[in-house]
Design a protein around this motif. Structure first.
Motif, PDB file in Angstrom:
ATOM      1  N   UNK A 195      20.510   0.718   7.563  1.00 20.75           N
ATOM      2  CA  UNK A 195      18.949   0.539   7.775  1.00 20.75           C
ATOM      3  C   UNK A 195      18.348   0.462   6.226  1.00 20.75           C
ATOM      4  N   UNK A 196      17.539  -0.521   6.246  1.00 22.48           N
ATOM      5  CA  UNK A 196      16.428  -0.362   5.122  1.00 22.48           C
ATOM      6  C   UNK A 196      15.040  -0.232   5.466  1.00 22.48           C
ATOM      7  N   UNK A 197      14.591   0.743   4.916  1.00 23.49           N
ATOM      8  CA  UNK A 197      12.832   1.067   5.131  1.00 23.49           C
ATOM      9  C   UNK A 197      12.130   0.591   4.092  1.00 23.49           C
ATOM     10  N   UNK A 198      11.077   0.182   4.107  1.00 19.75           N
ATOM     11  CA  UNK A 198      10.278  -0.491   2.836  1.00 19.75           C
ATOM     12  C   UNK A 198       9.080   0.412   3.053  1.00 19.75           C
ATOM     13  N   UNK A 199       8.662   1.605   2.142  1.00 16.59           N
ATOM     14  CA  UNK A 199       7.721   2.295   2.141  1.00 16.59           C
ATOM     15  C   UNK A 199       6.372   1.694   1.518  1.00 16.59           C
ATOM     16  N   UNK A 200       6.339   0.471   1.303  1.00 18.93           N
ATOM     17  CA  UNK A 200       5.044  -0.120   0.796  1.00 18.93           C
ATOM     18  C   UNK A 200       4.571  -1.084   1.801  1.00 18.93           C
ATOM     19  N   UNK A 201       5.188  -1.415   3.107  1.00 20.29           N
ATOM     20  CA  UNK A 201       4.802  -2.207   4.132  1.00 20.29           C
ATOM     21  C   UNK A 201       4.876  -1.441   5.316  1.00 20.29           C
ATOM     22  N   UNK A 202       3.576  -1.479   5.931  1.00 16.53           N
ATOM     23  CA  UNK A 202       3.263  -0.767   7.100  1.00 16.53           C
ATOM     24  C   UNK A 202       2.959  -1.646   8.383  1.00 16.53           C
ATOM     25  N   UNK A 203       3.684  -1.153   9.717  1.00 17.46           N
ATOM     26  CA  UNK A 203       3.233  -1.876  10.533  1.00 17.46           C
ATOM     27  C   UNK A 203       2.431  -1.037  11.482  1.00 17.46           C
ATOM     28  N   UNK A 231      11.037  -2.126   8.817  1.00 21.34           N
ATOM     29  CA  UNK A 231      12.438  -1.578   8.821  1.00 21.34           C
ATOM     30  C   UNK A 231      13.327  -2.624   8.986  1.00 21.34           C
ATOM     31  N   UNK A 232      14.563  -2.548   8.358  1.00 21.39           N
ATOM     32  CA  UNK A 232      15.447  -3.759   8.631  1.00 21.39           C
ATOM     33  C   UNK A 232      16.790  -3.177   9.128  1.00 21.39           C
ATOM     34  N   UNK A 233      17.442  -3.635  10.054  1.00 16.37           N
ATOM     35  CA  UNK A 233      18.793  -3.247  10.610  1.00 16.37           C
ATOM     36  C   UNK A 233      19.906  -4.494   9.975  1.00 16.37           C
ATOM     37  N   UNK A 234      21.001  -4.074   9.340  1.00 17.50           N
ATOM     38  CA  UNK A 234      21.867  -5.130   8.896  1.00 17.50           C
ATOM     39  C   UNK A 234      23.185  -4.792   9.756  1.00 17.50           C
ATOM     40  N   UNK A 235      23.317  -5.511  10.661  1.00 12.67           N
ATOM     41  CA  UNK A 235      24.504  -5.555  11.628  1.00 12.67           C
ATOM     42  C   UNK A 235      25.755  -6.381  11.102  1.00 12.67           C
ATOM     43  N   UNK A 236      26.846  -5.572  11.005  1.00 11.59           N
ATOM     44  CA  UNK A 236      27.906  -6.434  10.788  1.00 11.59           C
ATOM     45  C   UNK A 236      28.698  -6.769  11.988  1.00 11.59           C
ATOM     46  N   UNK A 263       0.938  -0.966   0.001  1.00 14.31           N
ATOM     47  CA  UNK A 263       0.013   0.013   0.085  1.00 14.31           C
ATOM     48  C   UNK A 263       0.878   1.372   0.148  1.00 14.31           C
ATOM     49  N   UNK A 264       0.389   2.411   0.089  1.00 19.11           N
ATOM     50  CA  UNK A 264       1.112   3.581   0.018  1.00 19.11           C
ATOM     51  C   UNK A 264       0.733   4.374   1.268  1.00 19.11           C
ATOM     52  N   UNK A 265       1.450   5.682   1.514  1.00 18.00           N
ATOM     53  CA  UNK A 265       1.118   6.347   2.870  1.00 18.00           C
ATOM     54  C   UNK A 265      -0.285   6.972   2.689  1.00 18.00           C
ATOM     55  N   UNK A 266      -0.923   7.155   1.478  1.00 16.78           N
ATOM     56  CA  UNK A 266      -2.184   7.715   1.625  1.00 16.78           C
ATOM     57  C   UNK A 266      -3.152   6.773   2.179  1.00 16.78           C
TER      58      UNK A 266
END
Lengths: 72, 273
Positions: free
Chosen positions: B228-236, B175-180, B20-23
């Motif tokens: 950090x990666x954010x997915x602007x089409x998936x909302x929690x 949101x995803x966090x990639x930790x080395x 979905x989108x923000x609206x």
């Protein structure tokens, strides 16, 4: 006066939590000591007061109904 | 568009909506916030004068708080709601008030003592009691009494806060966090404290998500070494209710209500030819 029924900011019902909060604080005080900030925080977490708007409602309230009761 | 429930209890729910989108996300949030019909006390009638009990003792009906304050406190008490009840203006009684659209309550208590929401007696359907029975309404001194009848009607949160079913309605991106592992030494600590939040792991890096509400992960937000990666089409989404409905019922109603309102808008935009 009396504790507001709902949180001013978010609308969660907090009036019933205030009674339980006071009861637990009283239990700690009956041991002859003041509750630590960590204990107060843990009590509010247990009651489900997650947001700081609801926490300030309970934490900063002073019940003054007993003061005005004789004048009604 | 797909919806997945992450966490659900009677009064709290967390779910994710993807594609979905923000609206749309915000429209859903606002529907959950203030477009769910529920019951709340709208009219309170105070009995003034002397009140006698069975033994003939005389009580005064004047209260330590103003009647307006007591009425306002009564209105904010959350009542368990029957979703089949009508709005008064849409009811067959044409707004006069009938059992299909109105629910009556009464309080009859003599002092001294604390009047709570448990004293609110339903006159009619006995299931529609307050969902929280420990809300203090007013305190009575000796020789004081309260005798009140109240009428509750259906309304929506957009009209008044007393008809708000939910609180703390919020959404965020997935949101995803990639930790080395070579750069963040205490990655094992995050893994131990938030085991459900690990998406994938190999020898060099470990990937977390904060979808599941593990607040410890917010420490990674400001860390410049964490990608950090954010997915602007998936909302929690998350919200909690005041007990007048179960959380799942609120979500189901909101998902039905949103397309209805959009259709109303669409119908009004059609050009007549």
């Amino acid at each position: 006066m009396m504790i507001p029924v709902r949180c001013f900011s978010c609308g969660r019902v907090i009036a019933s939590d205030y009674q339980k909060f006071n009861q637990k604080i009283k239990e700690i005080r009956s041991d002859g000591r003041e509750p630590t900030p960590q204990e107060i925080s843990a009590i509010m977490d247990d009651l489900g007061l997650k947001r700081y708007c609801c926490r300030r409602m309970v934490l900063s309230h002073t019940d003054l109904i007993d003061e005005i009761l004789p004048f009604s | 568009m797909s919806l997945k429930i992450i966490e659900s209890s009677d009064r709290f729910m967390r779910f994710s909506v993807s594609e979905i989108n923000p609206s749309i996300a915000n429209a859903l949030r606002r529907t959950i916030m203030d477009d769910i019909p529920k019951l709340a006390i709208d009219k309170v009638i105070f009995h003034h004068g002397q009140i006698r009990d069975n033994e003939g003792n005389v009580y005064d009906s004047s209260l330590p708080l103003f009647d307006e304050i007591v009425a306002h406190r009564l209105a904010l008490v959350p009542l368990i709601t029957d979703p089949k009840m009508n709005f008064r203006e849409e009811c067959s009684c044409k707004g006069e008030g009938c059992p299909l659209c109105t629910m009556s309550y009464s309080i009859n208590r003599i002092g001294p003592g604390l009047v709570t929401s448990a004293d609110l007696q339903p006159l009619g359907n006995p299931e529609l009691v307050p969902s929280d029975l420990e809300i203090p309404i007013v305190k009575l001194g000796p020789k004081q009494a309260i005798l009140v009848t109240a009428e509750a009607r259906m309304g929506r949160g957009s009209e008044h806060a007393k008809w708000c079913v939910t609180s703390g309605v919020a959404y965020k991106y997935h949101r995803e966090y990639v930790v080395k592992k070579s750069e963040i030494e205490n990655w094992q600590n995050f893994k131990d404290k938030c085991p459900g939040s690990v998406i994938s792991e190999n020898d060099k890096e470990i990937r977390f998500t904060d979808d599941y509400g593990c607040t410890l992960l917010y420490q990674l937000l400001d860390n410049p070494n964490v990608e950090r990666f954010e997915d602007p089409t998936t909302y929690i989404f998350q919200f909690e209710t005041d007990g007048s409905y179960k959380a799942i019922d609120v979500l189901e109603y909101a998902l039905k209500r949103l397309p209805q309102r959009l259709n109303t808008l669409l119908d009004s935009l059609v050009v007549q030819d």
